[in-house]
Design a protein around this motif. Structure first.
Motif, PDB file in Angstrom:
ATOM      1  N   LYS A 235       0.833  -1.215   0.000  1.00  0.00           N
ATOM      2  CA  LYS A 235       0.000   0.000   0.000  1.00  0.00           C
ATOM      3  C   LYS A 235       0.864   1.260   0.000  1.00  0.00           C
ATOM      4  O   LYS A 235       0.587   2.228   0.699  1.00  0.00           O
ATOM      5  CB  LYS A 235      -0.957  -0.006   1.185  1.00  0.00           C
ATOM      6  CG  LYS A 235      -1.910  -1.178   1.173  1.00  0.00           C
ATOM      7  CD  LYS A 235      -2.829  -1.173   2.372  1.00  0.00           C
ATOM      8  CE  LYS A 235      -3.711  -2.407   2.320  1.00  0.00           C
ATOM      9  NZ  LYS A 235      -4.619  -2.496   3.436  1.00  0.00           N
TER      10      LYS A 235
ATOM     11  N   ASP B 260      -1.950   4.099   1.069  1.00  0.00           N
ATOM     12  CA  ASP B 260      -1.953   4.506   2.472  1.00  0.00           C
ATOM     13  C   ASP B 260      -1.545   5.977   2.530  1.00  0.00           C
ATOM     14  O   ASP B 260      -0.412   6.329   2.203  1.00  0.00           O
ATOM     15  CB  ASP B 260      -0.971   3.642   3.258  1.00  0.00           C
ATOM     16  CG  ASP B 260      -0.935   3.974   4.738  1.00  0.00           C
ATOM     17  OD1 ASP B 260      -1.392   5.069   5.129  1.00  0.00           O
ATOM     18  OD2 ASP B 260      -0.425   3.145   5.507  1.00  0.00           O
ATOM     19  N   ASP B 261      -2.483   6.826   2.929  1.00  0.00           N
ATOM     20  CA  ASP B 261      -2.195   8.262   2.968  1.00  0.00           C
ATOM     21  C   ASP B 261      -0.998   8.580   3.853  1.00  0.00           C
ATOM     22  O   ASP B 261      -0.276   9.539   3.597  1.00  0.00           O
ATOM     23  CB  ASP B 261      -3.423   9.046   3.449  1.00  0.00           C
ATOM     24  CG  ASP B 261      -4.523   9.088   2.403  1.00  0.00           C
ATOM     25  OD1 ASP B 261      -4.233   8.865   1.208  1.00  0.00           O
ATOM     26  OD2 ASP B 261      -5.686   9.340   2.786  1.00  0.00           O
ATOM     27  N   ASP B 262      -0.783   7.778   4.893  1.00  0.00           N
ATOM     28  CA  ASP B 262       0.360   8.028   5.771  1.00  0.00           C
ATOM     29  C   ASP B 262       1.683   7.869   5.030  1.00  0.00           C
ATOM     30  O   ASP B 262       2.629   8.617   5.261  1.00  0.00           O
ATOM     31  CB  ASP B 262       0.336   7.096   6.983  1.00  0.00           C
ATOM     32  CG  ASP B 262      -0.744   7.472   7.990  1.00  0.00           C
ATOM     33  OD1 ASP B 262      -1.208   8.624   7.969  1.00  0.00           O
ATOM     34  OD2 ASP B 262      -1.116   6.604   8.798  1.00  0.00           O
ATOM     35  N   CYS B 263       1.770   6.895   4.146  1.00  0.00           N
ATOM     36  CA  CYS B 263       3.010   6.685   3.376  1.00  0.00           C
ATOM     37  C   CYS B 263       3.298   7.885   2.481  1.00  0.00           C
ATOM     38  O   CYS B 263       4.416   8.398   2.441  1.00  0.00           O
ATOM     39  CB  CYS B 263       2.918   5.422   2.534  1.00  0.00           C
ATOM     40  SG  CYS B 263       3.020   3.885   3.451  1.00  0.00           S
TER      41      CYS B 263
ATOM     42  N   LYS C  32       2.023  10.904   2.760  1.00  0.00           N
ATOM     43  CA  LYS C  32       2.222  12.086   3.619  1.00  0.00           C
ATOM     44  C   LYS C  32       3.629  12.100   4.191  1.00  0.00           C
ATOM     45  O   LYS C  32       4.253  13.159   4.281  1.00  0.00           O
ATOM     46  CB  LYS C  32       1.194  12.077   4.748  1.00  0.00           C
ATOM     47  CG  LYS C  32       1.348  13.182   5.766  1.00  0.00           C
ATOM     48  CD  LYS C  32       0.513  14.381   5.416  1.00  0.00           C
ATOM     49  CE  LYS C  32       0.445  15.400   6.524  1.00  0.00           C
ATOM     50  NZ  LYS C  32       1.618  16.212   6.660  1.00  0.00           N
ATOM     51  N   HIS C  33       4.132  10.955   4.555  1.00  0.00           N
ATOM     52  CA  HIS C  33       5.490  10.861   5.100  1.00  0.00           C
ATOM     53  C   HIS C  33       6.504  11.333   4.053  1.00  0.00           C
ATOM     54  O   HIS C  33       7.409  12.111   4.365  1.00  0.00           O
ATOM     55  CB  HIS C  33       5.772   9.419   5.533  1.00  0.00           C
ATOM     56  CG  HIS C  33       7.010   9.242   6.327  1.00  0.00           C
ATOM     57  ND1 HIS C  33       7.162   9.722   7.599  1.00  0.00           N
ATOM     58  CD2 HIS C  33       8.176   8.646   6.014  1.00  0.00           C
ATOM     59  CE1 HIS C  33       8.367   9.429   8.045  1.00  0.00           C
ATOM     60  NE2 HIS C  33       9.011   8.778   7.093  1.00  0.00           N
ATOM     61  N   ARG C  34       6.348  10.875   2.812  1.00  0.00           N
ATOM     62  CA  ARG C  34       7.230  11.331   1.739  1.00  0.00           C
ATOM     63  C   ARG C  34       7.091  12.835   1.539  1.00  0.00           C
ATOM     64  O   ARG C  34       8.082  13.554   1.380  1.00  0.00           O
ATOM     65  CB  ARG C  34       6.905  10.586   0.429  1.00  0.00           C
ATOM     66  CG  ARG C  34       7.254   9.128   0.466  1.00  0.00           C
ATOM     67  CD  ARG C  34       7.162   8.472  -0.894  1.00  0.00           C
ATOM     68  NE  ARG C  34       5.825   8.258  -1.398  1.00  0.00           N
ATOM     69  CZ  ARG C  34       5.101   7.161  -1.224  1.00  0.00           C
ATOM     70  NH1 ARG C  34       5.582   6.150  -0.506  1.00  0.00           N
ATOM     71  NH2 ARG C  34       3.907   7.056  -1.763  1.00  0.00           N
ATOM     72  N   GLN C  35       5.860  13.312   1.581  1.00  0.00           N
ATOM     73  CA  GLN C  35       5.610  14.739   1.402  1.00  0.00           C
ATOM     74  C   GLN C  35       6.260  15.556   2.522  1.00  0.00           C
ATOM     75  O   GLN C  35       6.872  16.601   2.259  1.00  0.00           O
ATOM     76  CB  GLN C  35       4.106  15.012   1.373  1.00  0.00           C
ATOM     77  CG  GLN C  35       3.768  16.474   1.177  1.00  0.00           C
ATOM     78  CD  GLN C  35       2.274  16.724   1.233  1.00  0.00           C
ATOM     79  OE1 GLN C  35       1.533  16.002   1.928  1.00  0.00           O
ATOM     80  NE2 GLN C  35       1.818  17.718   0.522  1.00  0.00           N
ATOM     81  N   ASP C  36       6.147  15.106   3.736  1.00  0.00           N
ATOM     82  CA  ASP C  36       6.727  15.830   4.874  1.00  0.00           C
ATOM     83  C   ASP C  36       8.234  16.004   4.706  1.00  0.00           C
ATOM     84  O   ASP C  36       8.764  17.092   4.913  1.00  0.00           O
ATOM     85  CB  ASP C  36       6.430  15.115   6.192  1.00  0.00           C
ATOM     86  CG  ASP C  36       4.966  15.206   6.593  1.00  0.00           C
ATOM     87  OD1 ASP C  36       4.228  16.038   6.025  1.00  0.00           O
ATOM     88  OD2 ASP C  36       4.552  14.429   7.472  1.00  0.00           O
TER      89      ASP C  36
END
Length: 108
Positions: free
Chosen positions: A53, A57-60, A62-66
């Motif tokens: 995922k 998975d939005d967290d994955c 978002k983590h890259r984006q952060d």
């Protein structure tokens, strides 16, 4: 990621993955299959992305984006990005975007 992998055999072993099998699309930050791959490796990469995922998975994402936004804003150096998010840094270098990514991401 190990919990998502479990015993499924369609996920590539990290020690068997070769450079450039996975690519990072900017600005979407979605992980994609390298277009130069041939079957069955292309299917294995696609299955790994789906099973883990990595894009669903939005967290994955978002983590890259952060990490990328921190770099674009100058809050972290490229060297630090290389240490903490090596895939993102590698893709920036490979795509020759190290200097222009802030513009692409609309971050100044």
């Amino acid at each position: 990621m190990n919990a998502r992998k479990r015993d499924f055999q369609d996920v590539l072993d990290p020690f068997q993955i070769e450079i450039d099998w996975f690519i990072l699309d900017f600005p979407s930050l979605l992980i994609k299959v390298s277009p130069v791959l041939e079957e069955p490796v292309k299917s294995q990469v696609r299955n790994t992305i789906k099973r883990l995922k990595l894009n669903d998975d939005d967290d994955c994402v978002k983590h890259r984006q952060d990490w990328l936004i921190q770099y674009c804003k100058g809050k972290i150096t490229f060297e630090f990005l290389k240490e903490t998010a090596p895939f993102i840094a590698y893709e920036l270098e490979r795509q020759n975007l190290v200097e222009s990514i802030a513009f692409i991401m609309s971050v100044t």
